[in-house]
Design an enzyme around this catalytic site. Sequence first.
Site, PDB file in Angstrom:
ATOM      1  N   GLU A 458      34.381  81.804  49.228  1.00  0.00           N
ATOM      2  CA  GLU A 458      33.874  82.186  50.452  1.00  0.00           C
ATOM      3  C   GLU A 458      32.049  81.752  50.294  1.00  0.00           C
ATOM      4  OE1 GLU A 458      35.582  83.166  52.816  1.00  0.00           O
ATOM      5  OE2 GLU A 458      36.913  84.511  51.714  1.00  0.00           O
ATOM      6  N   HIS A 461      33.550  78.179  52.379  1.00  0.00           N
ATOM      7  CA  HIS A 461      32.931  78.340  53.256  1.00  0.00           C
ATOM      8  C   HIS A 461      31.874  77.828  54.255  1.00  0.00           C
ATOM      9  CE1 HIS A 461      37.300  78.446  54.245  1.00  0.00           C
ATOM     10  NE2 HIS A 461      37.421  79.880  53.371  1.00  0.00           N
ATOM     11  N   HIS A 464      30.512  74.811  54.177  1.00  0.00           N
ATOM     12  CA  HIS A 464      31.191  74.178  55.528  1.00  0.00           C
ATOM     13  C   HIS A 464      30.001  74.297  56.554  1.00  0.00           C
ATOM     14  CE1 HIS A 464      35.022  72.759  57.373  1.00  0.00           C
ATOM     15  NE2 HIS A 464      33.968  71.646  57.285  1.00  0.00           N
TER      16      HIS A 464
HETATM   17 ZN   LIG Z   1      39.459  80.829  52.622  1.00  0.00          ZN
END
Ligand SMILES: [Zn+2]
Length: 673
Positions: A458, A461, A464
């Site tokens: 996670e 993410h 990002h």
């Molecule tokens: Zn994922």
Amino acid sequence: MTHTAQVHQTPCNNPRLLHCSVPPVGLFNLKDFSTPDSFVTATQTALYESKTIVNEIISCRPDITVIQKMDKLSNTLCNVADLGECIRQLHPDPEMIQNAQEACMAIGNYVEELNTNPQLYNSLKALVNSKQYESFDEVTKCTAETFLHDFEINGIHLESSKRDKVVELSSSILDTSYQFHYNTSLPTQVPKKSCPSPLIKCFQESNGYIHVDHIPYYDTNADVRALSYLLFYGRNTGQETLLGNLLNARQQLATLVGYPTFAHRVLKSSMARDPATVQAFLDALNKKILPLAKREVNEMVRLKQEMKPLQGDSDTIRPWDISIVTAERQKQSKLLNIHSVQNYFSLSDCISGLDTFFKALFGIRLQLVPIKDGEVWDTKVLKLAFVHDTEGVIGYTYADLLARSGKLASDCHFTIRGGCELQMDDVVTSYQLPVITLCCSIESDPLSQHAVENLFHEMGHALHSMLGRSKYQNVTGTRCSTDFAEVPSILMEFFLADSRVLSKFAKHYKTREPISSDSIKSFQFSNHFFPAYETQTQIFHAAMDLSLHSEPLKAGETVLDRYAFLHSKYSPIEHIPNTATVSRFNHFYSYAAKYYSYLWSRAVASLIWKSCFANDPFSAESGAKYRDLLRHGGGIHPTTLVKNLLGYDPSISDLVNALYDNVIKKQSLVNTF
Ligand SMILES: [Zn+2]
């Protein structure tokens, strides 16, 4: 959460906070979200402002301001709906939940209206067809095409009767997929009278029914495992009908808006681009991995035969044998007990580890920011500022990491504010910093192996989003194609599997003794003894998902017929008649035709790992290149981004070989234990 003090904490340098009471701030430190009623006001304001922006777009000349205003429109609506989605799933107050939910619905309905607003579409289309469009930068063009695609997949360009049909089908797809998804986790209810007696003690009972809600995979009684499996995954005609209807409606929708199949519609802007490419990828992968997976199954048979007393057919592996046989393999290995290894992964050490690692790669530190009264929904939520050495704060992550009862969401990422340029009178005045919520469901501190893996995934993410510096919020951070969106999160798993990274942060939570190389091995390989089998299971699920969304069922063919056929082609073990995991496959809801993304992204992440980080996982030079890949979100086609980073455009066989090499490497290491 007693160890968090080790994370770089921003000192509270406002002494007044200690002495006088300060009025509470709103959620996420936003004054607009301080009470449940503020959702009502914020929704009204957002809708009012949006209507003004829509009028501006319709009346303005076809120039770049159309895209800028479309993005402003999207930002205005997302600022309420995204935040509402997070609060709806995480806040404990029923009134907050209710109002957040209503805000999401009101905005969702308005977005539906916008998606079928021909004037808005015509303004955008006029711009895309104009002469000056060609002179726009790539990001603006990519953003314009994303908006255009969103309109056209909703049939805006169709005559009105067909458009009405699109709206009707979309709504039926939403209802059916929601119902199917909800049912995937319901227990199978068996009247106690007809329930096989060994199962009665294993499950809860109410009103004369036994609720089979899981499979006791580690029960040494093979009958218990088998009977539970047959009931849990047994035929479910209700779910089969729902799935049939869902697939049918998706296919109808796709053909109505001009695509041969639903998969073509979904994959148009992905890295893979079309179902034939995904199929070629899965088939090439299947050809290489299936023989390896079959060999692993033979090894499982051998283990099963050694396990005594273990009832059941000893010359075959059944789906209910996999976990217990893997546990036996773990017992026979020289690896340390995984439970003792967990003591090296306290939450604060994991966060410190991420901090050290982000510092080395990007010059970014994680700073714990003091939470103001009213800013979060639970006292355990952490606020982390991502602070760059020279650029200062680049974004905020609210980390809601611990499990608690009633918490709906688990292991996911909510965008609260997407990064984008903010403008005043057509001039860029500032950058809207990304704000996200990272949600996990950590049950214990120190963390289990699974929890550490999820936290890092996670965090990929989150990274990002935090590193996103796109012009437009509609394509910021994780708002990109799914087969690219999983790359950063899976790449984090590669870092976590690296002993140089692990030895930097993993310390015994009591003694502070650094993790030993034996413990590292145990962390890396426990529960991963059969890497080909694991990959093969994903290939099977991806192939099933793709097939159902790219080849409509033939007359007389049922979902189960297709399932059994694909099982025989892609699974290394035999299909159990009258069962189908397809009825409980919850990825059909939001990953329809995109389940292959996990394998595809893993392959891309593996190539990035090999080319940038395998030699030095702390390389600042590679970190800078990688940051460049992440800064554009979906503003540049991912194929271009990956090509820029790797220096070549990976072919299907590059992707397949990357996954194959990983499996071979893991197998040979596992064999030494
Ligand atoms: Zn994922």
